[in-house]
Scaffold this motif. Structure first.
Motif, PDB file in Angstrom:
ATOM      1  N   UNK A   1     -21.037  14.395  -5.970  1.00  0.00           N
ATOM      2  CA  UNK A   1     -20.017  13.737  -6.803  1.00  0.00           C
ATOM      3  C   UNK A   1     -18.673  13.698  -6.107  1.00  0.00           C
ATOM      4  N   UNK A   2     -18.203  14.873  -5.621  1.00  0.00           N
ATOM      5  CA  UNK A   2     -16.858  14.883  -5.052  1.00  0.00           C
ATOM      6  C   UNK A   2     -16.833  14.274  -3.665  1.00  0.00           C
TER       7      UNK A   2
ATOM      8  N   UNK B   1     -18.582  20.319  -0.439  1.00  0.00           N
ATOM      9  CA  UNK B   1     -18.518  19.308  -1.496  1.00  0.00           C
ATOM     10  C   UNK B   1     -19.907  18.924  -1.974  1.00  0.00           C
TER      11      UNK B   1
ATOM     12  N   UNK C   1       0.848  -1.206   0.000  1.00  0.00           N
ATOM     13  CA  UNK C   1       0.000   0.000   0.000  1.00  0.00           C
ATOM     14  C   UNK C   1       0.883   1.256   0.000  1.00  0.00           C
ATOM     15  N   UNK C   2       0.715   2.123  -0.952  1.00  0.00           N
ATOM     16  CA  UNK C   2       1.562   3.322  -0.968  1.00  0.00           C
ATOM     17  C   UNK C   2       1.102   4.288   0.110  1.00  0.00           C
TER      18      UNK C   2
ATOM     19  N   UNK D   1      -1.427  10.360   0.338  1.00  0.00           N
ATOM     20  CA  UNK D   1      -0.863  11.675   0.011  1.00  0.00           C
ATOM     21  C   UNK D   1      -0.714  12.565   1.265  1.00  0.00           C
TER      22      UNK D   1
ATOM     23  N   UNK E   1     -18.576  11.666  -2.567  1.00  0.00           N
ATOM     24  CA  UNK E   1     -18.504  10.208  -2.650  1.00  0.00           C
ATOM     25  C   UNK E   1     -17.244   9.732  -3.342  1.00  0.00           C
ATOM     26  N   UNK E   2     -16.689  10.559  -4.207  1.00  0.00           N
ATOM     27  CA  UNK E   2     -15.384  10.203  -4.794  1.00  0.00           C
ATOM     28  C   UNK E   2     -14.355  10.123  -3.670  1.00  0.00           C
TER      29      UNK E   2
ATOM     30  N   UNK F   1     -14.915   9.794  -0.396  1.00  0.00           N
ATOM     31  CA  UNK F   1     -15.219   8.683   0.512  1.00  0.00           C
ATOM     32  C   UNK F   1     -14.707   7.365  -0.058  1.00  0.00           C
ATOM     33  N   UNK F   2     -14.973   7.169  -1.380  1.00  0.00           N
ATOM     34  CA  UNK F   2     -14.536   5.913  -2.022  1.00  0.00           C
ATOM     35  C   UNK F   2     -13.022   5.779  -1.939  1.00  0.00           C
ATOM     36  N   UNK F   3     -12.327   6.902  -2.146  1.00  0.00           N
ATOM     37  CA  UNK F   3     -10.871   6.879  -2.102  1.00  0.00           C
ATOM     38  C   UNK F   3     -10.386   6.521  -0.703  1.00  0.00           C
TER      39      UNK F   3
ATOM     40  N   UNK G   1     -12.005   4.936   1.617  1.00  0.00           N
ATOM     41  CA  UNK G   1     -12.342   3.540   1.919  1.00  0.00           C
ATOM     42  C   UNK G   1     -11.318   2.614   1.280  1.00  0.00           C
ATOM     43  N   UNK G   2     -11.029   2.903   0.004  1.00  0.00           N
ATOM     44  CA  UNK G   2     -10.105   1.992  -0.684  1.00  0.00           C
ATOM     45  C   UNK G   2      -8.706   2.074  -0.094  1.00  0.00           C
ATOM     46  N   UNK G   3      -8.359   3.181   0.547  1.00  0.00           N
ATOM     47  CA  UNK G   3      -7.044   3.294   1.190  1.00  0.00           C
ATOM     48  C   UNK G   3      -7.060   2.726   2.598  1.00  0.00           C
TER      49      UNK G   3
END
Lengths: 113, 869
Positions: free
Chosen positions: A46-47, A43, A1-2, A5, A49-50, A52-54, A56-58
């Motif tokens: 669109x932004x 926000x 996992x990188x 940011x 949930x973008x 949130x998704x990011x 979650x995936x991290x």
């Protein structure tokens, strides 16, 4: 996992902070972001949930249960920070504390303290 | 509103839609409601949705790229470790590829530079050469007279423009220092025909069409660079031609070459061409096919012109024109050598690739266990394929790069192998140019080509390994299978054997060629050009050259000296009409054959052999000439099956009348030992001799050591006369045999390389067999088998493969040689010596390659070997 940011973007930081205070669902989160940032951050769906998704995936945020509202309405998914999310927040807090300290040393905060 | 948002949601990745879609709709609805609805809020919500979709896709792609990058780094680390463990394999694979690439790049650079100079003019395919042809007399390709050129230029519409060219020398006297330089005399159409424009100045035009106008000259880039120091103001300068100054009107672009190197283009004037006798044929004629016309169209029109000429002029019966593509004609002489080289190079590359396939296969077999384990631990097929492809790519890139880096060094070696007097340097001057201009592209193409080739080659093997790796149990057992590898080795042996036999044949052919009597004995002979006495009367010229010969012959150490028009036997000499009096020819029919004037000493000085009759004697040179001597080709063409000695003929030159043939001379094979010499008639040195003569001086010892004293002797007659082009005769003769010499060297080197490559293949297989069978060999040794027995056993296992490969290779080589009989010279396609050479070379290579690893088997410590697995 990188590594995620760094330093955290304001929106990322605020979402993590708010969810650390209390797990909540999307619309509520949207409102609280606006409140807490004094309207500077507002926000849209669109932004939000973008982001949130990011997160979650991290592995920084995770769904923590579904809440059924009284009466009609779709079930709401609540999100909370994970332990990784918390440690990232701590790291960010330390970074900001160092900045504050440096600002103090230069007396930039004036009588604010 | 919801339907609009729903349709925009389709822009998002499906997983995102499923996870967050409903919540997003709720949030959109909430925000829209709070903003009071309306068009503005709707547009804003749609924009938000679309921008969000772009952002989500962007996040995904970035994550995927980062993940992939991490994967590659891991793979690269793994690759480095795995290659580090197999240094032998890495070194072998790289060496094989480097050898093959270096050999190919060298041969292609050398071959193309030496044997093929690329024409520097536009659309070379439509440039035609037109010959005069008289098949009745066996003359297929002949040059053309000025008047005939003008006729066909004006009357043939399928060729436009049409130019006449004469290659000869130009005489300049600068600061009292005379010299001859190569020059092309050309009509004004010449450069336009080739589509070449001068780099500076102008082309010849109407000002040069007729004589009496401007005396101009166009200089080549080489002359401008070397002699005019790249003077940008060279135009308008007058050059001191012996016949009177000529003004430079143009400089040709770099790289322009036509019919060999030259310094100048000098205009040929239409009126001079028209005033020439129709029987004096001098000129090469070239034409460009006009758009839409075919060679057939041109040939039909040329036939008409020829018919008219035959009708209007006597002495041209049976005469016609022949039109051919210039490209095809110019490459004719080198085609056999080129074909041989290209075939050889292809075989080398083939063997190298098969070799690589063998190595990859062995490697894949060796890694079956490892792949199975990795697969079991969760590596996907794609991931494993990526690791294996990465390995092949790295090896191929390193190998190809090393090979290319070695190419300039090898080219130097090739140049060093060829004797210095072989005219390679002239053509090879283009090698650095080729290197400088082509190498970056060539390098990229070679590396990419090799990598793709290697990856494709390894694909089936890797596919097999991956399939096996999916079946854990069978995967762990698979490495005992060496059948496929043996087959590849057999294929390698086939190719290497065929190449060795081919090399044997090429060497033997070249040997026969070099042993062929070229009709002269060049050792100990010095050649030079003397005199510039064009302005003197004919009788004064002959007496001047006679005095020079006498002065030179008086020198101690000089055995004989002689003169004739040209030193180079390849130069076209004057043609004259020859009428054979005792032969039934149609009345008035003149033959056109080359003839040359020679003095008494020439045959002995140049080492030419009289086969029948006698050589010239001093009385032949007194009074009106009455005798002549012909060569073998002349005798065979005009007096088949009988001796020409005693026959009479008439030479239509004013100095000569009826001549009796008194001798037959061995052909001088100036077109190369394998090419037929043109018929030639030698007449006593009389009449209108050229103002500059070629001279041969036979001396005791080193001819160049005598150069100074010979020059002094020439100057003792007239110190104002030039002595030029002093060189050993051997240098000239070496040019006749340069191509077979160069081919021999290259083919032999490549064959040995191939034998080496196939040995590497065999070595790999045997070494692998020894490694995988260590425990079995250990058990056998523990049970009392002697090391010698084990070694013999391993060697014996390769024997059937090698024997079968050798047999098939021999059959293939012999079949190919029978098909290519025309390339062979003086050697039978089934040549026992060549087969023996191949047998020895392959036997040594395979024997050594088997024995070395087998010897290792004999040294296995049984207890250690049995502990290994």
């Amino acid at each position: 996992m990188p590594p995620f940011e760094r330093p955290l973007k304001p929106l990322h930081h605020l979402i993590l902070l708010l969810l650390a205070e209390e797990p909540t669902y999307g619309i509520r989160l949207m409102e609280r972001i606006e409140e807490r940032s004094g309207g500077a951050l507002a926000p849209n769906a669109g932004s939000l949930y973008r982001t949130l998704a990011l997160l979650v995936s991290e592995g920084l945020v995770e769904p923590v249960g579904v809440e059924r509202p009284e009466g009609a309405g779709a079930p709401r998914k609540n999100y909370g920070v994970t332990s990784e999310g918390l440690s990232l927040l701590r790291e960010e807090a330390r970074r900001q504390a160092e900045l504050v300290q440096a600002a103090r040393a230069l007396d930039l905060l004036g009588g604010a303290s | 509103m919801q339907w609009l948002w729903r349709s925009l949601l389709r822009l998002y990745p499906r997983a995102h839609r499923r996870e967050y879609g409903e919540e997003m709709l709720a949030a959109l609805s909430f925000r829209h409601h709070r903003a009071g609805g309306g068009v503005r809020a709707t547009v804003s919500s749609m924009w938000d949705l679309a921008a969000g979709a772009v952002g989500v896709w962007n996040d995904r792609l970035r994550r995927a790229a980062m993940g992939m990058g991490r994967g590659w780094i891991l793979d690269a680390r793994f690759l480095a470790r795995s290659l580090g463990r197999s240094k032998g394999y890495v070194a072998t694979a790289i060496a094989v590829l480097a050898c093959a690439v270096a050999a190919n790049a060298t041969v292609l650079s050398y071959g193309t530079a030496t044997l093929l100079s690329q024409p520097s003019w536009s659309d070379p395919a439509s440039v035609m050469v037109v010959w005069g042809s008289n098949l009745e007399n066996g003359q297929r390709r002949d040059v053309i007279s000025g008047p005939s050129y003008l006729d066909l230029r004006d009357r043939v519409s399928a060729l436009e423009p049409v130019a006449a060219v004469h290659d000869g020398g130009a005489y300049l006297i600068e600061d009292g220092r005379p010299e001859i330089l190569d020059a092309l005399e050309v009509t004004v159409e010449f450069l336009g025909l080739l589509g070449v424009e001068p780099m500076l100045g102008r082309d010849f035009d109407e000002r040069e069409r007729m004589s009496g106008g401007e005396r101009s000259v166009i200089v080549t880039h080489g002359y401008w660079r070397d002699r005019l120091d790249r003077d940008p103001d060279a135009l308008g300068r007058a050059l001191p031609f012996a016949s009177g100054p000529r003004t430079i009107v143009g400089v040709l672009p770099e790289g322009f070459e036509f019919l060999g190197p030259a310094a100048f283009l000098i205009p040929l004037h239409d009126d001079v061409l028209g005033a020439d006798e129709r029987s004096r044929i001098h000129y090469y004629v070239f034409g460009r096919l006009v758009d839409g016309a075919s060679i057939g169209d041109a040939a039909l029109e040329l036939d008409e012109v020829a018919r008219a000429i035959v009708l209007e002029h006597s002495g041209f019966e049976g005469w016609s024109f022949l039109v051919e593509p210039f490209e095809a004609v110019s490459v004719e002489a080198v085609r056999p050598a080129l074909v041989t080289l290209l075939l050889t190079v292809t075989l080398v590359l083939f063997v190298a690739l098969v070799n690589l396939a063998t190595l990859f296969r062995i490697r894949a077999l060796a890694r079956s266990d490892e792949l199975t384990v990795r697969r079991a631990l969760g590596s996907g097929r794609l991931r494993l394929a990526r690791v294996l492809t990465l390995e092949t790519t790295v090896l191929a890139t390193v190998g190809a790069t090393l090979g290319l880096l070695a190419t300039p060094f090898l080219l130097d070696r090739v140049r060093a192998m060829v004797p210095p007097w072989v005219p390679v340097p002239e053509s090879a001057m283009s090698i650095p140019v080729l290197q400088a201009e082509l190498t970056p592209n060539l390098a990229a193409a070679t590396i990419i080509g090799t990598v793709i080739g290697a990856v494709l080659l390894s694909a089936p093997t890797l596919g097999g390994a991956l399939r096996r790796s999916a079946q854990p149990l069978s995967g762990l057992r698979v490495h005992s299978s060496l059948q496929g590898v043996r087959l590849l080795v057999a294929v390698e042996v086939v190719a290497a054997t065929a190449l060795c036999i081919g090399a044997g044949l090429a060497v033997r052919s070249a040997h026969s060629l070099l042993a062929t009597d070229v009709g002269v004995e060049p050792e100990g002979v010095l050649t030079l050009y003397v005199g510039d006495v064009w302005e003197r009367a004919a009788s004064e010229r002959t007496s001047y050259f006679r005095q020079i010969v006498e002065a030179v012959e008086r020198l101690p150490g000089v055995r004989r000296a002689g003169v004739t028009g040209y030193v180079d036997f390849q130069a076209e000499d004057d043609y004259a009409g020859i009428v054979l009096l005792d032969r039934e020819t149609r009345p008035g029919t003149e033959l056109r054959e080359q003839w040359r004037r020679v003095d008494e000493g020439l045959f002995e000085a140049a080492g030419m052999t009289v086969l029948q009759g006698r050589a010239f004697v001093s009385t032949d040179f007194q009074g009106e000439p009455a005798v002549s001597i012909v060569n073998e080709a002349f005798a065979a063409r005009h007096y088949p099956a009988r001796s020409p000695v005693g026959e009479r003929l008439v030479l239509s030159d004013e100095a000569y009348g009826e001549l009796k043939i008194v001798g037959v001379l061995r052909d001088v094979r100036s077109l190369g030992p394998a090419a037929a010499a043109p018929p030639m008639l030698y007449a006593p040195y009389q009449g209108n001799v050229r103002g500059t003569q070629g001279m041969y001086v036979r001396v005791d010892g080193d001819p160049m050591g005598m150069a100074e004293s010979i020059r002094d002797a020439v100057w003792s007659v007239d110190s104002s006369q030039p002595v030029m082009g002093v060189a050993p005769f051997q240098e000239l003769v070496a040019r006749w045999i340069a191509i077979p010499m160069a081919t021999r060297t290259l083919v032999l080197s490549l064959a040995l390389l191939t034998a080496f490559l196939s040995a590497v293949g065999v070595f790999g297989v045997v070494a692998y067999a020894v490694r995988t069978r260590r425990s079995e060999l250990g058990v056998r040794m523990a049970l009392g088998a002697s090391p010698a027995r084990l070694e013999a056993d391993l060697v014996a296992r390769m024997a059937p493969v090698a024997t079968a490969g050798f047999f098939v290779g021999t059959v293939l080589a012999v079949t190919a040689a029978r098909g290519a009989r025309s390339v062979l010279y003086g050697v039978d396609p089934i040549d026992p010596l060549s087969i023996l050479f191949a047998l020895v070379a392959m036997g040594l290579a395979i024997g050594l390659a088997t024995w070395l690893p087998a010897r290792r088997a004999g040294r296995i410590d049984p207890s250690e070997a049995m502990r290994v697995d």
